[in-house]
Design a protein around this motif. Structure first.
Motif, PDB file in Angstrom:
ATOM      1  N   LEU A 118       0.881  -1.163   0.000  1.00 39.96           N
ATOM      2  CA  LEU A 118       0.000   0.000   0.000  1.00 39.96           C
ATOM      3  C   LEU A 118       0.915   1.207   0.000  1.00 39.96           C
ATOM      4  N   LEU A 119       0.935   1.950  -1.096  1.00 41.80           N
ATOM      5  CA  LEU A 119       1.989   2.924  -1.352  1.00 41.80           C
ATOM      6  C   LEU A 119       1.449   4.326  -1.583  1.00 41.80           C
ATOM      7  N   ASP A 120       1.879   5.258  -0.741  1.00 39.30           N
ATOM      8  CA  ASP A 120       1.579   6.671  -0.954  1.00 39.30           C
ATOM      9  C   ASP A 120       2.495   7.182  -2.065  1.00 39.30           C
ATOM     10  N   ARG A 121       2.029   8.134  -2.846  1.00 44.69           N
ATOM     11  CA  ARG A 121       2.867   8.704  -3.917  1.00 44.69           C
ATOM     12  C   ARG A 121       3.773   9.801  -3.413  1.00 44.69           C
ATOM     13  N   MET A 122       3.243  10.673  -2.572  1.00 44.98           N
ATOM     14  CA  MET A 122       3.993  11.844  -2.124  1.00 44.98           C
ATOM     15  C   MET A 122       4.688  11.519  -0.801  1.00 44.98           C
ATOM     16  N   LEU A 123       5.941  11.115  -0.900  1.00 44.99           N
ATOM     17  CA  LEU A 123       6.725  10.694   0.249  1.00 44.99           C
ATOM     18  C   LEU A 123       7.980  11.548   0.385  1.00 44.99           C
ATOM     19  N   PRO A 124       8.481  11.706   1.604  1.00 48.44           N
ATOM     20  CA  PRO A 124       9.780  12.370   1.767  1.00 48.44           C
ATOM     21  C   PRO A 124      10.906  11.516   1.176  1.00 48.44           C
ATOM     22  N   ILE A 125      11.962  12.146   0.779  1.00 46.08           N
ATOM     23  CA  ILE A 125      13.224  11.577   0.292  1.00 46.08           C
ATOM     24  C   ILE A 125      13.078  11.000  -1.111  1.00 46.08           C
ATOM     25  N   ILE A 126      12.277   9.958  -1.280  1.00 47.04           N
ATOM     26  CA  ILE A 126      12.049   9.330  -2.589  1.00 47.04           C
ATOM     27  C   ILE A 126      10.540   9.192  -2.768  1.00 47.04           C
ATOM     28  N   ASP A 127      10.013   9.622  -3.906  1.00 45.86           N
ATOM     29  CA  ASP A 127       8.565   9.554  -4.112  1.00 45.86           C
ATOM     30  C   ASP A 127       8.106   8.123  -4.395  1.00 45.86           C
ATOM     31  N   GLY A 128       6.823   7.900  -4.216  1.00 47.54           N
ATOM     32  CA  GLY A 128       6.252   6.569  -4.371  1.00 47.54           C
ATOM     33  C   GLY A 128       6.386   5.975  -5.756  1.00 47.54           C
ATOM     34  N   ILE A 156      -1.731   2.140  -4.972  1.00 46.75           N
ATOM     35  CA  ILE A 156      -1.324   3.507  -4.668  1.00 46.75           C
ATOM     36  C   ILE A 156      -2.466   4.193  -3.925  1.00 46.75           C
ATOM     37  N   MET A 157      -2.112   4.822  -2.808  1.00 50.02           N
ATOM     38  CA  MET A 157      -3.056   5.619  -2.028  1.00 50.02           C
ATOM     39  C   MET A 157      -2.497   7.035  -1.995  1.00 50.02           C
ATOM     40  N   THR A 158      -3.225   7.994  -2.558  1.00 54.42           N
ATOM     41  CA  THR A 158      -2.653   9.322  -2.699  1.00 54.42           C
ATOM     42  C   THR A 158      -3.717  10.408  -2.767  1.00 54.42           C
ATOM     43  N   GLY A 159      -3.296  11.608  -2.509  1.00 55.11           N
ATOM     44  CA  GLY A 159      -4.165  12.765  -2.679  1.00 55.11           C
ATOM     45  C   GLY A 159      -4.179  13.271  -4.109  1.00 55.11           C
ATOM     46  N   LEU A 160      -3.312  12.729  -4.950  1.00 56.18           N
ATOM     47  CA  LEU A 160      -3.235  13.139  -6.353  1.00 56.18           C
ATOM     48  C   LEU A 160      -4.282  12.377  -7.149  1.00 56.18           C
ATOM     49  N   GLY A 161      -5.385  13.064  -7.456  1.00 54.83           N
ATOM     50  CA  GLY A 161      -6.506  12.369  -8.049  1.00 54.83           C
ATOM     51  C   GLY A 161      -6.877  12.769  -9.463  1.00 54.83           C
ATOM     52  N   GLU A 162      -6.038  13.566 -10.106  1.00 59.17           N
ATOM     53  CA  GLU A 162      -6.333  13.939 -11.493  1.00 59.17           C
ATOM     54  C   GLU A 162      -6.129  12.728 -12.406  1.00 59.17           C
ATOM     55  N   LEU A 163      -6.785  12.735 -13.532  1.00 61.62           N
ATOM     56  CA  LEU A 163      -6.685  11.620 -14.471  1.00 61.62           C
ATOM     57  C   LEU A 163      -5.239  11.322 -14.848  1.00 61.62           C
ATOM     58  N   ASP A 164      -4.455  12.360 -15.145  1.00 57.96           N
ATOM     59  CA  ASP A 164      -3.053  12.147 -15.514  1.00 57.96           C
ATOM     60  C   ASP A 164      -2.252  11.512 -14.378  1.00 57.96           C
ATOM     61  N   LYS A 209      -3.477   9.410 -12.115  1.00 57.35           N
ATOM     62  CA  LYS A 209      -3.887   8.011 -12.088  1.00 57.35           C
ATOM     63  C   LYS A 209      -3.215   7.222 -13.209  1.00 57.35           C
ATOM     64  N   ILE A 210      -3.202   7.803 -14.390  1.00 62.28           N
ATOM     65  CA  ILE A 210      -2.567   7.136 -15.538  1.00 62.28           C
ATOM     66  C   ILE A 210      -1.090   6.920 -15.279  1.00 62.28           C
ATOM     67  N   ASP A 264      -1.200  -1.714  -9.488  1.00 63.20           N
ATOM     68  CA  ASP A 264      -2.326  -2.579  -9.801  1.00 63.20           C
ATOM     69  C   ASP A 264      -3.659  -1.876  -9.597  1.00 63.20           C
ATOM     70  N   ASP A 265      -3.659  -0.865  -8.735  1.00 64.22           N
ATOM     71  CA  ASP A 265      -4.866  -0.074  -8.513  1.00 64.22           C
ATOM     72  C   ASP A 265      -4.456   1.265  -7.918  1.00 64.22           C
ATOM     73  N   TYR A 266      -5.407   2.197  -7.883  1.00 64.21           N
ATOM     74  CA  TYR A 266      -5.123   3.581  -7.513  1.00 64.21           C
ATOM     75  C   TYR A 266      -6.303   4.089  -6.692  1.00 64.21           C
ATOM     76  N   LEU A 267      -6.043   4.488  -5.452  1.00 64.18           N
ATOM     77  CA  LEU A 267      -7.081   4.945  -4.539  1.00 64.18           C
ATOM     78  C   LEU A 267      -6.771   6.378  -4.120  1.00 64.18           C
TER      79      LEU A 267
END
Length: 115
Positions: free
Chosen positions: A57-67, A85-93, A95-96, A104-107
């Motif tokens: 379960l991986l956040d995208r916006m992480l300190p040091i190295i991004d998800g 991926i679990m993230t606050g970044l929810g724009e279509l781009d 997600k893509i 495997d999935d994006y939440l």
């Protein structure tokens, strides 16, 4: 089931770990063996095949190295563990980009725990 939970928000990480434990999944954030709070730590855990995670379960916006960098490294090392991926970044781009990197999935946060 062994889960690697990568979330830099420690409160959210603790809440998710608690919910996963209630559901019978294995997490152990007290000892930080299955919970990571930055991308550098996540990279070392995700690339260590001895941990044998069933899912990440991986956040995208992480300190040091991004998800996404963590995810790309996993896929380059032929680690095919499913990644959500679990993230606050929810724009279509966004997600893509996550799915194209091998997720495997994006939440999108915020989400309900039943999701």
């Amino acid at each position: 089931m062994r889960i690697l939970l990568v979330e830099d928000d420690r409160n959210l990480s603790a809440t998710l770990a608690e919910q996963l434990q209630k559901e019978g999944f294995i997490t152990d954030c007290c000892y930080k063996t299955d919970c990571c709070y930055d991308g550098e730590m996540a990279l070392s855990y995700a690339l260590n095949i001895e941990y044998n995670y069933d899912i990440v379960l991986l956040d995208r916006m992480l300190p040091i190295i991004d998800g996404l960098t963590v995810l790309k490294a996993m896929r380059q090392k032929q680690i095919h563990t499913p990644v959500l991926i679990m993230t606050g970044l929810g724009e279509l781009d966004d997600k893509i980009a996550g799915l194209d990197c091998g997720a495997d999935d994006y939440l999108v946060k915020p989400f309900h725990i039943k999701e």
